[in-house]
Design a protein around this motif. Structure first.
Motif, PDB file in Angstrom:
ATOM      1  N   MET A  31      29.476  26.570  41.880  1.00  0.00           N
ATOM      2  CA  MET A  31      29.627  27.798  41.091  1.00  0.00           C
ATOM      3  C   MET A  31      28.616  27.842  39.950  1.00  0.00           C
ATOM      4  SD  MET A  31      33.802  28.193  41.081  1.00  0.00           S
ATOM      5  CE  MET A  31      33.851  29.617  39.981  1.00  0.00           C
ATOM      6  N   ARG A  32      28.405  26.702  39.287  1.00  0.00           N
ATOM      7  CA  ARG A  32      27.412  26.663  38.212  1.00  0.00           C
ATOM      8  C   ARG A  32      26.012  26.971  38.741  1.00  0.00           C
ATOM      9  NH1 ARG A  32      30.584  22.336  36.477  1.00  0.00           N
ATOM     10  NH2 ARG A  32      29.276  20.863  37.613  1.00  0.00           N
ATOM     11  N   GLU A  33      25.754  26.517  39.965  1.00  0.00           N
ATOM     12  CA  GLU A  33      24.434  26.740  40.568  1.00  0.00           C
ATOM     13  C   GLU A  33      24.330  28.100  41.265  1.00  0.00           C
ATOM     14  OE1 GLU A  33      24.027  23.306  43.107  1.00  0.00           O
ATOM     15  OE2 GLU A  33      24.419  21.956  41.422  1.00  0.00           O
ATOM     16  N   GLU A  34      25.416  28.869  41.212  1.00  0.00           N
ATOM     17  CA  GLU A  34      25.488  30.200  41.800  1.00  0.00           C
ATOM     18  C   GLU A  34      25.325  30.178  43.318  1.00  0.00           C
ATOM     19  OE1 GLU A  34      22.914  32.893  39.697  1.00  0.00           O
ATOM     20  OE2 GLU A  34      23.901  32.517  37.772  1.00  0.00           O
ATOM     21  N   HIS A  35      25.766  29.092  43.943  1.00  0.00           N
ATOM     22  CA  HIS A  35      25.837  29.023  45.407  1.00  0.00           C
ATOM     23  C   HIS A  35      27.229  29.502  45.812  1.00  0.00           C
ATOM     24  CE1 HIS A  35      22.015  27.096  45.415  1.00  0.00           C
ATOM     25  NE2 HIS A  35      22.438  25.910  45.012  1.00  0.00           N
ATOM     26  N   TYR A  36      27.442  30.809  45.685  1.00  0.00           N
ATOM     27  CA  TYR A  36      28.806  31.322  45.781  1.00  0.00           C
ATOM     28  C   TYR A  36      29.376  31.274  47.199  1.00  0.00           C
ATOM     29  CZ  TYR A  36      28.146  32.798  40.988  1.00  0.00           C
ATOM     30  OH  TYR A  36      27.919  32.801  39.633  1.00  0.00           O
ATOM     31  N   ASP A  55      40.051  31.507  40.941  1.00  0.00           N
ATOM     32  CA  ASP A  55      38.647  31.121  41.133  1.00  0.00           C
ATOM     33  C   ASP A  55      38.037  31.848  42.328  1.00  0.00           C
ATOM     34  OD1 ASP A  55      38.928  29.469  38.990  1.00  0.00           O
ATOM     35  OD2 ASP A  55      38.865  27.587  40.121  1.00  0.00           O
ATOM     36  N   ARG A  56      38.841  32.003  43.378  1.00  0.00           N
ATOM     37  CA  ARG A  56      38.335  32.732  44.545  1.00  0.00           C
ATOM     38  C   ARG A  56      38.010  34.179  44.174  1.00  0.00           C
ATOM     39  NH1 ARG A  56      42.126  33.363  49.741  1.00  0.00           N
ATOM     40  NH2 ARG A  56      43.140  34.838  48.311  1.00  0.00           N
ATOM     41  N   GLY A  57      38.849  34.765  43.318  1.00  0.00           N
ATOM     42  CA  GLY A  57      38.580  36.126  42.858  1.00  0.00           C
ATOM     43  C   GLY A  57      37.254  36.219  42.137  1.00  0.00           C
ATOM     44  N   PHE A  58      36.980  35.240  41.277  1.00  0.00           N
ATOM     45  CA  PHE A  58      35.698  35.231  40.562  1.00  0.00           C
ATOM     46  C   PHE A  58      34.536  35.132  41.545  1.00  0.00           C
ATOM     47  CE2 PHE A  58      32.177  32.775  38.782  1.00  0.00           C
ATOM     48  CZ  PHE A  58      31.819  33.583  37.709  1.00  0.00           C
ATOM     49  N   ILE A  59      34.686  34.269  42.545  1.00  0.00           N
ATOM     50  CA  ILE A  59      33.616  34.102  43.536  1.00  0.00           C
ATOM     51  C   ILE A  59      33.408  35.408  44.304  1.00  0.00           C
ATOM     52  CG2 ILE A  59      32.953  32.896  45.646  1.00  0.00           C
ATOM     53  CD1 ILE A  59      34.540  30.447  44.501  1.00  0.00           C
ATOM     54  N   TYR A  60      34.504  36.044  44.712  1.00  0.00           N
ATOM     55  CA  TYR A  60      34.369  37.313  45.434  1.00  0.00           C
ATOM     56  C   TYR A  60      33.712  38.380  44.554  1.00  0.00           C
ATOM     57  CZ  TYR A  60      36.867  36.249  49.776  1.00  0.00           C
ATOM     58  OH  TYR A  60      37.217  35.753  51.002  1.00  0.00           O
ATOM     59  N   GLN A  61      34.003  38.339  43.255  1.00  0.00           N
ATOM     60  CA  GLN A  61      33.365  39.289  42.342  1.00  0.00           C
ATOM     61  C   GLN A  61      31.853  39.080  42.334  1.00  0.00           C
ATOM     62  OE1 GLN A  61      34.881  39.218  38.334  1.00  0.00           O
ATOM     63  NE2 GLN A  61      33.452  40.764  37.612  1.00  0.00           N
ATOM     64  N   GLN A  62      31.424  37.810  42.310  1.00  0.00           N
ATOM     65  CA  GLN A  62      29.992  37.506  42.325  1.00  0.00           C
ATOM     66  C   GLN A  62      29.358  37.886  43.654  1.00  0.00           C
ATOM     67  OE1 GLN A  62      29.061  36.726  39.243  1.00  0.00           O
ATOM     68  NE2 GLN A  62      31.289  36.788  38.933  1.00  0.00           N
ATOM     69  N   LEU A  63      30.148  37.842  44.727  1.00  0.00           N
ATOM     70  CA  LEU A  63      29.646  38.208  46.056  1.00  0.00           C
ATOM     71  C   LEU A  63      29.747  39.718  46.309  1.00  0.00           C
ATOM     72  CD1 LEU A  63      31.142  35.260  48.150  1.00  0.00           C
ATOM     73  CD2 LEU A  63      28.735  35.626  47.583  1.00  0.00           C
ATOM     74  N   GLU A  64      30.085  40.461  45.238  1.00  0.00           N
ATOM     75  CA  GLU A  64      30.167  41.915  45.293  1.00  0.00           C
ATOM     76  C   GLU A  64      31.211  42.397  46.298  1.00  0.00           C
ATOM     77  OE1 GLU A  64      26.250  43.525  45.757  1.00  0.00           O
ATOM     78  OE2 GLU A  64      25.535  42.668  43.864  1.00  0.00           O
ATOM     79  N   CYS A  65      32.382  41.766  46.216  1.00  0.00           N
ATOM     80  CA  CYS A  65      33.551  42.197  46.983  1.00  0.00           C
ATOM     81  C   CYS A  65      34.659  42.524  45.991  1.00  0.00           C
ATOM     82  CB  CYS A  65      34.004  41.112  47.949  1.00  0.00           C
ATOM     83  SG  CYS A  65      32.749  40.582  49.129  1.00  0.00           S
ATOM     84  N   PRO A  66      34.508  43.638  45.253  1.00  0.00           N
ATOM     85  CA  PRO A  66      35.398  43.904  44.121  1.00  0.00           C
ATOM     86  C   PRO A  66      36.863  44.064  44.486  1.00  0.00           C
ATOM     87  CG  PRO A  66      34.021  45.816  44.592  1.00  0.00           C
ATOM     88  CD  PRO A  66      33.474  44.681  45.404  1.00  0.00           C
ATOM     89  N   GLN A  67      37.173  44.685  45.640  1.00  0.00           N
ATOM     90  CA  GLN A  67      38.578  44.915  45.955  1.00  0.00           C
ATOM     91  C   GLN A  67      39.304  43.607  46.241  1.00  0.00           C
ATOM     92  OE1 GLN A  67      40.306  47.823  45.531  1.00  0.00           O
ATOM     93  NE2 GLN A  67      41.944  46.303  45.727  1.00  0.00           N
ATOM     94  N   VAL A  68      38.624  42.707  46.942  1.00  0.00           N
ATOM     95  CA  VAL A  68      39.235  41.397  47.221  1.00  0.00           C
ATOM     96  C   VAL A  68      39.418  40.633  45.907  1.00  0.00           C
ATOM     97  CG1 VAL A  68      39.094  39.314  48.628  1.00  0.00           C
ATOM     98  CG2 VAL A  68      38.012  41.398  49.420  1.00  0.00           C
ATOM     99  N   GLU A  79      38.381  48.071  39.407  1.00  0.00           N
ATOM    100  CA  GLU A  79      39.016  49.197  40.104  1.00  0.00           C
ATOM    101  C   GLU A  79      38.230  50.487  39.910  1.00  0.00           C
ATOM    102  OE1 GLU A  79      43.729  47.956  40.291  1.00  0.00           O
ATOM    103  OE2 GLU A  79      42.988  49.017  38.525  1.00  0.00           O
ATOM    104  N   ASN A  80      37.449  50.536  38.839  1.00  0.00           N
ATOM    105  CA  ASN A  80      36.622  51.706  38.580  1.00  0.00           C
ATOM    106  C   ASN A  80      35.228  51.588  39.180  1.00  0.00           C
ATOM    107  OD1 ASN A  80      38.655  52.962  37.127  1.00  0.00           O
ATOM    108  ND2 ASN A  80      38.068  51.951  35.200  1.00  0.00           N
ATOM    109  N   THR A  81      34.979  50.434  39.843  1.00  0.00           N
ATOM    110  CA  THR A  81      33.672  50.216  40.453  1.00  0.00           C
ATOM    111  C   THR A  81      33.554  51.000  41.757  1.00  0.00           C
ATOM    112  OG1 THR A  81      33.508  47.990  39.539  1.00  0.00           O
ATOM    113  CG2 THR A  81      32.102  48.486  41.435  1.00  0.00           C
TER     114      THR A  81
END
Length: 275
Positions: free
Chosen positions: A198-203, A226-239, A268-270
């Motif tokens: 995660m620190r290295e952004e290998h999401y 933590d999975r939610g944060f990773i999904y946010q970085q992977l541009e999966c906002p609903q998950v 949710e506004n994204t």
């Protein structure tokens, strides 16, 4: 995203049945398919044969141990990675064997492998500050090796490490030095790898870590957060919203819950544009 089903179906009993290094390689492979498992196993065998030949004339147990540690740390050149301690490569066994650099957990796992096959009485200890190797026999009382340096550490040093982490009033207790089982060590390894990735952004790889962890503890709210944060970085906002909301519902008094409520509103506004 395709997961390694064999790894996800492993349970604690599977890891207990394996040598720790074998379990670590299985974990590494499940996270990163490019892990060179076959090469690592061949290199372990090659180094073991070299060690057996080197120690064959050493009859005194203490001298054999010192000769092995000298071989591992001086001649083979394994050492703790002082410059990039938290790099994920230090937790992949094949990379550690290639670079000869690692962290206490990975270097200690290699010591345990060689120790077992060379007849040393080694055991793993997940001390609060770092991984240790317990050594019994050799006519001495129980001793502990710091795998990062290969040096023996005294109870006084262990007490100082504990104070540095937990405060001046903490006391060294037997449970701090209890022998650990493979599943608990693999769990620690998994958490360490996830944090590094995660620190290295290998999401994408970090997501594999989280999914593996949830295979063992499916409802862990912190893992789901933590999975939610990773999904946010992977541009999966609903998950991400679903995972954050689960954490908020399960841990409403956690300070992070209030912060995540703001994240949920923002996500949710994204509006995601599909191409």
């Amino acid at each position: 995203m395709k997961e390694n089903n064999v790894m996800l179906n492993l349970c604690d009993e599977d890891f207990d049945a394996m040598e720790l290094v074998e379990g670590a390689l299985a974990l590494n492979k499940a996270i990163d398919e490019s892990t060179s498992v076959d090469w690592a196993k061949q290199e372990l065998q090659r180094l073991l044969k070299e060690a057996e030949l080197r120690l064959v004339c050493e009859k005194n147990e203490e001298q054999r141990l010192n000769a092995f540690l000298r071989l591992f740390y001086v001649e083979w050149g394994f050492c703790g990675d002082q410059e990039a301690y938290f790099h994920s490569g230090n937790a992949f066994i094949d990379k550690v064997m290639e670079t000869r650099k690692g962290i206490p957990l990975s270097l200690g796992t290699l010591l345990l492998y060689f120790g077992k096959h060379l007849g040393f009485s080694f055991a793993p200890v997940t001390f609060p500050t770092q991984f240790l190797i317990q050594v019994t026999g050799c006519g001495e009382s129980v001793r502990y090796i710091n795998p990062f340096s290969g040096e023996f550490v005294s109870q006084h040093v262990l007490q100082a490490w504990l104070i540095g982490q937990q405060g001046a009033f903490v006391k060294l207790k037997p449970e701090h030095l209890a022998v650990a089982d493979n599943p608990s060590i693999i769990g620690r390894w998994l958490a360490l790898l996830k944090g590094a990735l995660m620190r290295e952004e290998h999401y994408s790889l970090a997501l594999k870590c989280t999914n593996i962890a949830l295979g063992f503890v499916p409802d862990d709210p912190y893992e789901i957060r933590d999975r939610g944060f990773i999904y946010q970085q992977l541009e999966c906002p609903q998950v991400a919203v679903n995972d954050y909301q689960y954490f908020i519902d399960q841990c409403p008094d956690d300070p992070a819950a209030e912060l995540l409520k703001g994240q949920v509103t923002a996500l949710e506004n994204t509006h995601v544009t599909l191409h």
